[in-house]
Design an enzyme around this catalytic site. Structure first.
Site, PDB file in Angstrom:
ATOM      1  N   GLU A   1       1.389  -0.659  -5.085  1.00  0.00           N
ATOM      2  CA  GLU A   1       0.362   0.333  -5.340  1.00  0.00           C
ATOM      3  C   GLU A   1       1.058   1.688  -5.282  1.00  0.00           C
ATOM      4  O   GLU A   1       1.389   2.185  -4.205  1.00  0.00           O
ATOM      5  CB  GLU A   1      -0.749   0.276  -4.291  1.00  0.00           C
ATOM      6  CG  GLU A   1      -1.886   1.236  -4.613  1.00  0.00           C
ATOM      7  CD  GLU A   1      -2.352   2.082  -3.440  1.00  0.00           C
ATOM      8  OE1 GLU A   1      -3.467   2.635  -3.520  1.00  0.00           O
ATOM      9  OE2 GLU A   1      -1.604   2.219  -2.465  1.00  0.00           O
TER      10      GLU A   1
ATOM     11  N   ASP B   1       0.836  -1.198   0.000  1.00  0.00           N
ATOM     12  CA  ASP B   1       0.000   0.000   0.000  1.00  0.00           C
ATOM     13  C   ASP B   1       0.875   1.254   0.000  1.00  0.00           C
ATOM     14  O   ASP B   1       1.886   1.324   0.707  1.00  0.00           O
ATOM     15  CB  ASP B   1      -0.881  -0.020   1.258  1.00  0.00           C
ATOM     16  CG  ASP B   1      -1.890   1.101   1.302  1.00  0.00           C
ATOM     17  OD1 ASP B   1      -2.733   1.160   0.397  1.00  0.00           O
ATOM     18  OD2 ASP B   1      -1.843   1.903   2.253  1.00  0.00           O
TER      19      ASP B   1
END
Length: 567
Positions: A286, A218
């Protein structure tokens, strides 16, 4: 332009499972609820492993399931080595991994390294220890009596700094601030600190030891901040919180808080750790980084395995734009020997079955409310099926978001009182947020919560008619979206399209794209009129209703449709 194996850079991971994998994202809160409390859980995932096996995916990726106050639906992690009680136990996690392995499905989990929850033991210790203490060095604290230390904004709206004194009630904390690029309850780690680096090395070892095959990272571009924390040139323009109805698309993240060179040292370290466990463990980034050549730095062989191709997700419904994204993405990744990923929906964006139902240039980015213009649902699904089929024909890895195989639309008429996204709350209820794509899945045509659980409780409301999308309904229809996904994934594996290449077919109408991948021609008509392709072959899969099969001398492709043709 043609892209064919072998790639420009020869790597030692050419046979890794993830190079051509179809990976299915599970948002645990919304997948299936085994105990009826309104929240999905790990036993719920295990109970529907048969659906995932029938779909034909190679791996599942789970969004966070760790202990968390759930300020940001689990992306505020309080304990990186456990399972939140509402989701189950570590034994439940092990059972899920075993069930997945039994049907040949690998497991990827979310890794949230930019920030923790403010309830993490480290942050609580930092507040208790006081200014200048070693405990505070694990996070980013700064002293400035005159206001926030710089002009950085939170991606959830408002400033990226919060005062310490209200949290401790101590005078000595007056003028002290801590950094959070997201919610105030998500303080950013200081990645210069050895404890932080050490804890995440242990995280990788812990979960890989429980059978995890990969990690989705993330905010992979946000861990390291520019030295000195200089002001952001965009200032308040970076802050979220545009008025409702403002369709400005999300752009790449840049500035002093993103994409700093030091992030690559972290990922080289992680790759070294994982190589010592199993060499084929996936790391996928990401990272909202542009241009593609910059993103390719994350997927060099000694760093990440893959990065999400957000340029593909953002590409408008125009053939020239889609081809440009494909060409530039594949060229940039080929230069470092990495495969390209394809993605159309996830837990942070409007579902593509709804996004494509808006006129070009009006696709929403920050959610949709009942008062906003509503999409053409039928047109959106037609385009979504075509876009998915075309993407599945490309070489590389495909990421799918739960429910897209059912053709689920965004919940666009959710009452504002039901919204829980922190972006909605922190922007003064101006940004709709991401709740519309996170609605609990329908597993049955009727009954409590359309089969999500046995009680009818759901953490977000399901819209009327949700049960019509249930797998049990679609399984009996050979023209259903679910049936198309199953056929396409099976044919993709049979014809080895994920390991192939792209050779563009010339001489086609402006809104038509077609390429040859091995023995298969993949075509999409993005125009509003049907197109006749003078190509002989057998239709393997098509995105519109009707039977496939049989050799044809020419193929008529309807408007907003795609097909695969065995030449």
């Amino acid at each position: 332009m043609t892209f064919l194996a072998p790639l420009v850079t020869v790597r030692t991971d050419q046979d890794a499972w993830w190079r051509d994998a179809v990976i299915y994202q599970i948002y645990p809160r919304s997948f299936a609820d085994s105990d009826g409390d309104g929240l999905g859980d790990l036993p719920g995932v295990t109970s529907h492993m048969d659906h995932l096996a029938a779909l034909g995916v190679d791996a599942i990726w789970l969004s966070p399931f760790y202990p968390s106050p759930q300020v940001d639906a689990g992306y505020d992690v309080a304990d990186y080595f456990g399972v939140a009680p509402e989701y189950g136990t570590l034994d439940d996690f092990d059972d899920m991994v075993a069930a997945a392995s039994a049907v040949g499905i690998r497991v990827v989990i979310d890794l949230v390294p930019n920030h923790s929850s403010d309830q993490h033991a480290w942050f609580r210790a930092a507040l208790q220890a006081g200014p200048g203490s070693p405990e505070r060095e694990r996070y980013i604290f700064r002293h400035n009596p005159d206001g926030p230390p710089n002009n950085w904004g939170s991606l959830f709206g408002g400033p990226a700094w919060s005062r310490v004194e209200p949290l401790t009630g101590r005078r000595e904390d007056r003028g002290w601030w801590y950094l959070h690029l997201f919610a105030a309850e998500q303080p950013d780690f200081n990645w210069d600190h050895p404890d932080v680096r050490g804890m995440f090395r242990e995280f990788l070892r812990f979960w890989a030891g429980r059978g995890v095959d990969g990690f989705r990272v993330d905010v992979a571009h946000g861990l390291v901040k520019a030295p000195g924390l200089p002001d952001d040139a965009l200032g308040e323009d970076r802050w979220r919180g545009a008025p409702v109805g403002d369709e400005r698309p999300k752009t790449a993240d840049n500035g002093p808080m993103f994409d700093q060179p030091g992030v690559h040292d972290i990922y080289r370290d992680w790759r070294s750790v994982l190589s010592g466990i199993r060499p084929d463990i996936l790391l996928v980034a990401e990272a909202w980084v542009d241009p593609p050549e910059q993103m390719a730095k994350y997927v060099r062989e000694d760093e990440m395995s893959q990065a999400f191709n957000f340029n593909h997700l953002k590409s408008p419904w125009r053939a020239a734009d889609l081809r440009r994204v494909i060409d530039t993405s594949m060229a940039a990744n080929a230069a470092v020997g990495a495969p390209t990923t394809w993605v159309l929906s996830n837990h942070d964006v409007v579902r593509h079955a709804t996004r494509f139902g808006f006129p070009p240039g009006r696709e929403p980015d920050d959610g949709i409310g009942a008062e906003d213009p509503q999409p053409d649902i039928a047109l959106g699904l037609r385009k979504a099926r075509a876009a998915t089929l075309f993407a599945l024909g490309l070489p590389g890895s495909m990421y799918m978001f739960q429910g897209e195989e059912l053709g689920l639309p965004e919940h666009t008429t959710m009452e504002d009182a039901c919204r829980q996204d922190p972006a909605w709350l922190r922007t003064g209820k101006r940004t709709r947020g991401r709740d519309g794509c996170r609605v609990p899945l329908p597993w049955a045509a009727d009954g409590p919560a359309c089969g999500f659980n046995a009680t009818g409780r759901t953490w977000l409301p399901q819209p009327e008619g949700w049960g019509a999308y249930a797998p049990a309904v679609q399984a009996a229809d050979p023209d259903s979206t679910l049936a198309m996904y199953r056929r396409a994934i099976a044919a993709r594996r049979e014809w080895q399209l994920g390991r192939g290449g792209v050779e563009w077919v010339a001489g086609l109408p402006e809104q038509v794209l077609a390429f040859r991948n091995g023995e298969v021609i993949v075509a999409i008509n993005m125009g509003d009129e049907e197109v006749r392709l003078p190509r002989a072959g057998t239709v393997l899969v098509q995105s519109w209703d009707g039977q496939t099969g049989g050799r044809l001398d020419a193929i008529t492709v309807p408007a907003n449709a795609a097909l695969w043709l065995a030449a």
